[in-house]
Design an enzyme around this catalytic site. Structure first.
Site, PDB file in Angstrom:
ATOM      1  N   TRP A  89      22.867 -16.590 -24.305  1.00 11.68           N
ATOM      2  CA  TRP A  89      21.457 -16.447 -24.687  1.00 11.68           C
ATOM      3  C   TRP A  89      20.779 -15.647 -23.587  1.00 11.68           C
ATOM      4  O   TRP A  89      20.568 -16.134 -22.484  1.00 11.68           O
ATOM      5  CB  TRP A  89      20.791 -17.814 -24.813  1.00 11.68           C
ATOM      6  CG  TRP A  89      19.361 -17.752 -25.253  1.00 11.68           C
ATOM      7  CD1 TRP A  89      18.887 -17.226 -26.412  1.00 11.68           C
ATOM      8  CD2 TRP A  89      18.221 -18.256 -24.541  1.00 11.68           C
ATOM      9  NE1 TRP A  89      17.520 -17.372 -26.473  1.00 11.68           N
ATOM     10  CE2 TRP A  89      17.084 -18.002 -25.348  1.00 11.68           C
ATOM     11  CE3 TRP A  89      18.040 -18.900 -23.334  1.00 11.68           C
ATOM     12  CZ2 TRP A  89      15.796 -18.360 -24.975  1.00 11.68           C
ATOM     13  CZ3 TRP A  89      16.756 -19.263 -22.956  1.00 11.68           C
ATOM     14  CH2 TRP A  89      15.646 -18.997 -23.777  1.00 11.68           C
ATOM     15  N   LYS A 124       7.457 -26.042 -36.265  1.00 14.34           N
ATOM     16  CA  LYS A 124       8.694 -25.991 -37.055  1.00 14.34           C
ATOM     17  C   LYS A 124       8.649 -24.819 -38.024  1.00 14.34           C
ATOM     18  O   LYS A 124       9.631 -24.104 -38.181  1.00 14.34           O
ATOM     19  CB  LYS A 124       8.846 -27.322 -37.813  1.00 14.34           C
ATOM     20  CG  LYS A 124      10.200 -27.856 -37.853  1.00 14.34           C
ATOM     21  CD  LYS A 124      10.693 -28.681 -36.701  1.00 14.34           C
ATOM     22  CE  LYS A 124      10.472 -28.156 -35.316  1.00 14.34           C
ATOM     23  NZ  LYS A 124      10.830 -29.136 -34.295  1.00 14.34           N
ATOM     24  N   LYS A 155      18.973 -23.896 -28.136  1.00 11.85           N
ATOM     25  CA  LYS A 155      18.685 -25.317 -28.308  1.00 11.85           C
ATOM     26  C   LYS A 155      18.120 -25.957 -27.040  1.00 11.85           C
ATOM     27  O   LYS A 155      17.107 -26.632 -27.088  1.00 11.85           O
ATOM     28  CB  LYS A 155      19.973 -26.032 -28.727  1.00 11.85           C
ATOM     29  CG  LYS A 155      19.811 -27.523 -28.967  1.00 11.85           C
ATOM     30  CD  LYS A 155      19.086 -27.788 -30.254  1.00 11.85           C
ATOM     31  CE  LYS A 155      18.902 -29.261 -30.539  1.00 11.85           C
ATOM     32  NZ  LYS A 155      17.784 -29.458 -31.468  1.00 11.85           N
ATOM     33  N   ARG A 198      23.473 -23.107 -28.120  1.00 13.32           N
ATOM     34  CA  ARG A 198      23.070 -22.822 -26.738  1.00 13.32           C
ATOM     35  C   ARG A 198      22.806 -21.333 -26.521  1.00 13.32           C
ATOM     36  O   ARG A 198      22.354 -20.924 -25.455  1.00 13.32           O
ATOM     37  CB  ARG A 198      24.142 -23.294 -25.770  1.00 13.32           C
ATOM     38  CG  ARG A 198      24.320 -24.795 -25.735  1.00 13.32           C
ATOM     39  CD  ARG A 198      25.299 -25.186 -24.657  1.00 13.32           C
ATOM     40  NE  ARG A 198      24.798 -24.890 -23.336  1.00 13.32           N
ATOM     41  CZ  ARG A 198      24.060 -25.708 -22.602  1.00 13.32           C
ATOM     42  NH1 ARG A 198      23.759 -26.893 -23.067  1.00 13.32           N
ATOM     43  NH2 ARG A 198      23.637 -25.356 -21.409  1.00 13.32           N
ATOM     44  N   GLU A 237       8.990 -21.442 -36.103  1.00 12.16           N
ATOM     45  CA  GLU A 237      10.288 -21.314 -35.441  1.00 12.16           C
ATOM     46  C   GLU A 237      11.405 -20.883 -36.396  1.00 12.16           C
ATOM     47  O   GLU A 237      12.234 -20.058 -36.046  1.00 12.16           O
ATOM     48  CB  GLU A 237      10.612 -22.693 -34.834  1.00 12.16           C
ATOM     49  CG  GLU A 237      11.870 -22.800 -34.056  1.00 12.16           C
ATOM     50  CD  GLU A 237      12.035 -24.192 -33.450  1.00 12.16           C
ATOM     51  OE1 GLU A 237      11.436 -25.159 -33.965  1.00 12.16           O
ATOM     52  OE2 GLU A 237      12.775 -24.327 -32.474  1.00 12.16           O
ATOM     53  N   ASN A 285      27.028 -20.294 -16.797  1.00 16.27           N
ATOM     54  CA  ASN A 285      25.729 -20.629 -17.366  1.00 16.27           C
ATOM     55  C   ASN A 285      24.809 -20.960 -16.200  1.00 16.27           C
ATOM     56  O   ASN A 285      25.124 -21.863 -15.426  1.00 16.27           O
ATOM     57  CB  ASN A 285      25.877 -21.846 -18.299  1.00 16.27           C
ATOM     58  CG  ASN A 285      24.549 -22.439 -18.687  1.00 16.27           C
ATOM     59  OD1 ASN A 285      23.549 -21.731 -18.761  1.00 16.27           O
ATOM     60  ND2 ASN A 285      24.525 -23.733 -18.917  1.00 16.27           N
ATOM     61  N   GLY A 286      23.733 -20.214 -16.059  1.00 17.78           N
ATOM     62  CA  GLY A 286      22.816 -20.469 -14.947  1.00 17.78           C
ATOM     63  C   GLY A 286      22.231 -19.169 -14.432  1.00 17.78           C
ATOM     64  O   GLY A 286      22.323 -18.128 -15.087  1.00 17.78           O
ATOM     65  N   GLU A 340       3.373 -30.141 -34.601  1.00 18.62           N
ATOM     66  CA  GLU A 340       4.825 -30.135 -34.837  1.00 18.62           C
ATOM     67  C   GLU A 340       5.143 -29.398 -36.150  1.00 18.62           C
ATOM     68  O   GLU A 340       6.096 -28.617 -36.222  1.00 18.62           O
ATOM     69  CB  GLU A 340       5.348 -31.587 -34.867  1.00 18.62           C
ATOM     70  CG  GLU A 340       6.735 -31.808 -35.449  1.00 18.62           C
ATOM     71  CD  GLU A 340       7.864 -31.164 -34.660  1.00 18.62           C
ATOM     72  OE1 GLU A 340       7.609 -30.546 -33.626  1.00 18.62           O
ATOM     73  OE2 GLU A 340       9.016 -31.252 -35.131  1.00 18.62           O
ATOM     74  N   CYS A 365      23.378 -20.575 -21.693  1.00 18.91           N
ATOM     75  CA  CYS A 365      24.568 -20.183 -22.440  1.00 18.91           C
ATOM     76  C   CYS A 365      25.436 -21.398 -22.660  1.00 18.91           C
ATOM     77  O   CYS A 365      25.178 -22.463 -22.115  1.00 18.91           O
ATOM     78  CB  CYS A 365      25.387 -19.169 -21.648  1.00 18.91           C
ATOM     79  SG  CYS A 365      24.413 -17.841 -20.963  1.00 18.91           S
ATOM     80  N   HIS A 418     -14.987 -24.130 -34.766  1.00 18.01           N
ATOM     81  CA  HIS A 418     -15.397 -23.535 -33.484  1.00 18.01           C
ATOM     82  C   HIS A 418     -14.717 -22.192 -33.234  1.00 18.01           C
ATOM     83  O   HIS A 418     -14.610 -21.766 -32.092  1.00 18.01           O
ATOM     84  CB  HIS A 418     -15.085 -24.514 -32.344  1.00 18.01           C
ATOM     85  CG  HIS A 418     -15.877 -25.791 -32.457  1.00 18.01           C
ATOM     86  ND1 HIS A 418     -17.248 -25.837 -32.315  1.00 18.01           N
ATOM     87  CD2 HIS A 418     -15.490 -27.058 -32.746  1.00 18.01           C
ATOM     88  CE1 HIS A 418     -17.662 -27.081 -32.492  1.00 18.01           C
ATOM     89  NE2 HIS A 418     -16.617 -27.837 -32.758  1.00 18.01           N
TER      90      HIS A 418
HETATM   91  O1  M6R Z   1      15.675 -30.790 -25.231  1.00 18.06           O
HETATM   92  P1  M6R Z   1      14.187 -30.860 -25.167  1.00 18.06           P
HETATM   93  O2  M6R Z   1      13.607 -31.911 -26.022  1.00 18.06           O
HETATM   94  O3  M6R Z   1      13.681 -30.975 -23.745  1.00 18.06           O
HETATM   95  O4  M6R Z   1      13.688 -29.461 -25.700  1.00 18.06           O
HETATM   96  C1  M6R Z   1      12.338 -29.104 -25.656  1.00 18.06           C
HETATM   97  C2  M6R Z   1      12.064 -27.892 -26.509  1.00 18.06           C
HETATM   98  O5  M6R Z   1      12.794 -26.791 -26.032  1.00 18.06           O
HETATM   99  C3  M6R Z   1      12.420 -28.121 -27.979  1.00 18.06           C
HETATM  100  O6  M6R Z   1      11.781 -29.244 -28.488  1.00 18.06           O
HETATM  101  C4  M6R Z   1      12.021 -26.897 -28.815  1.00 18.06           C
HETATM  102  O7  M6R Z   1      10.644 -26.758 -28.841  1.00 18.06           O
HETATM  103  C5  M6R Z   1      12.582 -27.030 -30.229  1.00 18.06           C
HETATM  104  N1  M6R Z   1      13.333 -25.852 -30.564  1.00 18.06           N
HETATM  105  C6  M6R Z   1      11.534 -27.205 -31.270  1.00 18.06           C
HETATM  106  O8  M6R Z   1      12.079 -27.369 -32.537  1.00 18.06           O
END
Ligand code: M6R
Length: 609
Positions: A80, A486, A604, A34, A489, A106-107, A482, A9, A505
């Site tokens: 979150w 993206k 994030k 967050r 996501e 947060n935690g 990647e 959060c 395969h």
């Molecule tokens: O802050 P970080 O680079 O450790 O985060 C890792 C992943 O949570 C982050 O890259 C996530 O996969 C992204 N939302 C991808 O776009």
């Protein structure tokens, strides 16, 4: 009963002379990445000792319109949820029985169940959260401390300190108490900073929350408890008063704003050339490269998500350039694996936020093997920098969009630099490579400048499908992964990244005219092989979009469309290729009208395992 954790959060606090509500909401809005399932605020009016609380499922923007509380102390929370559905009942702040002690958190409080059982004998709980035990504990401790007859400030601090000593798990909390002219902040394993103002101070989970107000920031350390008032801050750790040095953050508020772009993600992709320039600038010297640590002769990289794909690229890059073994592990897998590390392995954690729980755990595990540890991160003073022996900062600037973009590009830049740093190259050879590196911002810019034609047309096309494959080989395999991450996501299209040679395969069974394949090529030792794979894919009826260099006429013969990128040395091709894929994902999601900066169910930085 379902348990409602608050493990990822954003929390903020303000104490000063201005109206707290707009500052608290403004700060919350800047760290909505967050979490954005639900939110809540508390404002205290010191004139008539009133507190006003609102919790809801609205967006911060809606609260800005709707709430009009007056007061100069405030706290806020944006959530979150990972366990259970978001609800008003479980939104923060949470209160004690009297309604006078309020906590945002947060935690995860791991032992909350046993604490709650004890507290239930005399306390009334109103939520199903782990957090609610904290205000009730403070309430109990305050009752006890009052008997000592100490001054009010000392009592409060003591009550918070005592309460925290019962907690197992992680927390960053801000406590507001009716009638108290300040706030109390504390952290353990969750980030928390204090922004310093003039007769006002700010508390937040992340720097972007306070950037509009100040760039002078104190990073609270593990176990710190701070009493924050408008004209002073007192910090203690283990009941001993400590001094924490303020740092000046080199980011501006413009860095953390959309600057005319429709979404942060688009702005951040457009900042990819600058992220390359800034990151290069930080480490290029007159004589070469200076990263400030010894990388050793064997490297293990640990990371999650997009950072993991950067690490995978790093394996290809460093093995190609420096010819030393590089292993890469998903942090979440490494943490529970039986992998044994020699103390001569250098373990590198790659993490944009520096707060990803899995990655932090992995680094701690590496330390237990006696390994040298290095953090590659974007966030000054983040948790990973406190664990690692050395830190290398990527210089991407604040990344607000949940989808990582410019941070991935800047991570690649560090990995190229690392490759050249380790490789023992003759001076002229290094010089020639550095010349190529310095061209990268220009190449990235060319992709962006060209994106209105082929990339947007192909994005409109992809937006009509529900399944897409991304394939590549060699250093462009992680780029394909990647690209797929993206797309899925932010557009909610099911996308799979695959090694181009692996489709035969199994996944071939899925290929039809309804499963387009995006194939990434560069002129390297696997170019012909990738072309062969494309032909096989076409033969199964799947449409193919190639990402290929200018002047590659061969590929045109076999594919349905080509997204052109400027040519570079093949090992550097992940940069222009990824810029193209970031834009492709963005424009596809945009065509589908998706909530691009805040995709559903995500946050994030993921500070939970
Ligand atoms: O802050 P970080 O680079 O450790 O985060 C890792 C992943 O949570 C982050 O890259 C996530 O996969 C992204 N939302 C991808 O776009």
């Amino acid at each position: 009963m379902a348990v409602w954790w608050c493990d990822m959060c954003g929390i903020v606090g303000y104490v000063g002379e201005r109206e707290a509500l707009p500052i608290v909401l403004g700060s919350l809005r800047r760290i909505e990445y967050r979490g954005y399932d639900s939110c809540g605020v508390l404002v205290q009016d010191s004139a008539n000792e009133q507190i006003y609380i609102h919790k809801g499922l609205e967006s911060i923007g809606e609260l800005m319109e709707k709430l009009h509380y007056h007061g100069t102390i405030g706290i806020g929370h944006t959530r979150w949820a990972t366990h259970g559905m978001p609800s008003v009942r479980n939104a923060h702040p949470h209160l004690d029985c009297s309604g006078e002690i309020a906590v945002v958190h947060n935690g995860i409080i791991e032992n909350f169940q046993s604490l709650k059982e004890g507290l239930l004998r005399s306390c009334r709980f109103r939520s199903d959260t782990d957090t609610e035990v904290i205000p009730h504990l403070i309430e109990k401790m305050l009752e006890r401390a009052r008997e000592t007859g100490k001054p009010y400030d000392a009592l409060l601090k003591e009550a918070v300190r005592e309460s925290l000593s019962y907690l197992k798990g992680s927390y960053a909390i801000i406590v507001a108490i009716k009638g108290f002219d300040g706030l109390i902040a504390a952290r353990r394993e969750s980030p928390l900073i204090i922004g310093l103002g003039d007769r006002e101070n700010f508390i937040a989970s992340d720097v972007p929350a306070v950037l509009e107000q100040t760039n002078r920031v104190i990073y609270l350390e593990e176990g710190d408890i701070a009493v924050v008032k408008k004209d002073g801050i007192q910090i203690e750790n283990g009941a001993v008063e400590v001094t924490r040095v303020a740092r000046v953050i080199p980011w501006t508020i413009e860095d953390a704003e959309k600057g005319g772009y429709e979404h942060f993600m688009l702005k951040e992709i457009h900042e990819e050339p600058k992220a390359i320039i800034d990151t290069l600038r930080g480490y290029l010297t007159e004589t070469g490269i200076e990263l400030g640590f010894d990388a050793g002769h064997e490297i293990l990289m640990v990371a999650c998500g997009t950072s993991y794909y950067a690490a995978l690229c790093g394996k290809y890059i460093i093995e190609h350039i420096a010819r030393i073994p590089v292993h890469v592990e998903l942090a979440s897998e490494f943490n529970y694996s039986d992998t044994v590390l020699g103390d001569d392995t250098t373990v590198m954690a790659i993490t944009q936020s520096g707060e990803t729980a899995d990655t932090l755990m992995a680094l701690k595990k590496a330390k237990r093997f006696g390994c040298r540890t290095v953090a590659i991160t974007n966030v000054l003073g983040s948790s990973v920098t406190r664990i690692a022996d050395d830190t290398v900062y990527i210089r991407a600037g604040p990344e607000i969009g949940v989808a990582a973009t410019k941070s991935f590009i800047a991570q690649l830049v560090i990995l190229y630099l690392l490759g050249f740093y380790i490789a023992d190259m003759p001076g002229h050879e290094l010089e020639s490579w550095l010349g190529e590196l310095k061209r990268l911002p220009q190449l990235a810019q060319m992709v962006i400048d060209d994106s209105n034609t082929a990339i947007r047309a192909n994005a409109r096309y992809l937006a009509g499908f529900e399944n897409v494959f991304f394939v590549g080989r060699g250093v462009n395999l992680p780029v394909a992964l990647e690209g797929a991450l993206k797309l899925k996501e932010i557009s909610y299209i099911h996308a799979e990244g695959y090694a181009a040679g692996e489709l035969k395969h199994g996944p071939f069974a899925l290929l039809t005219d309804a499963t387009p394949v995006v194939a990434i090529l560069s002129y390297d030792n696997v170019y012909e092989k990738t072309l062969g794979n494309i032909k096989e894919i076409k033969a199964r009826g799947a449409p193919v979009i190639a990402v290929a260099v200018d002047g590659d006429e061969e590929v045109e013969k076999y594919v349905d469309a080509v997204i052109r990128v400027p040519a570079s040395r093949a090992i550097l091709s992940p940069i222009p290729n990824t810029v193209a894929l970031h834009l492709l994902a963005y424009w596809t999601a945009n065509t589908r009208g998706c909530e691009i900066d805040k995709p559903r169910n995500l946050a994030k930085s993921v500070t939970v395992e």
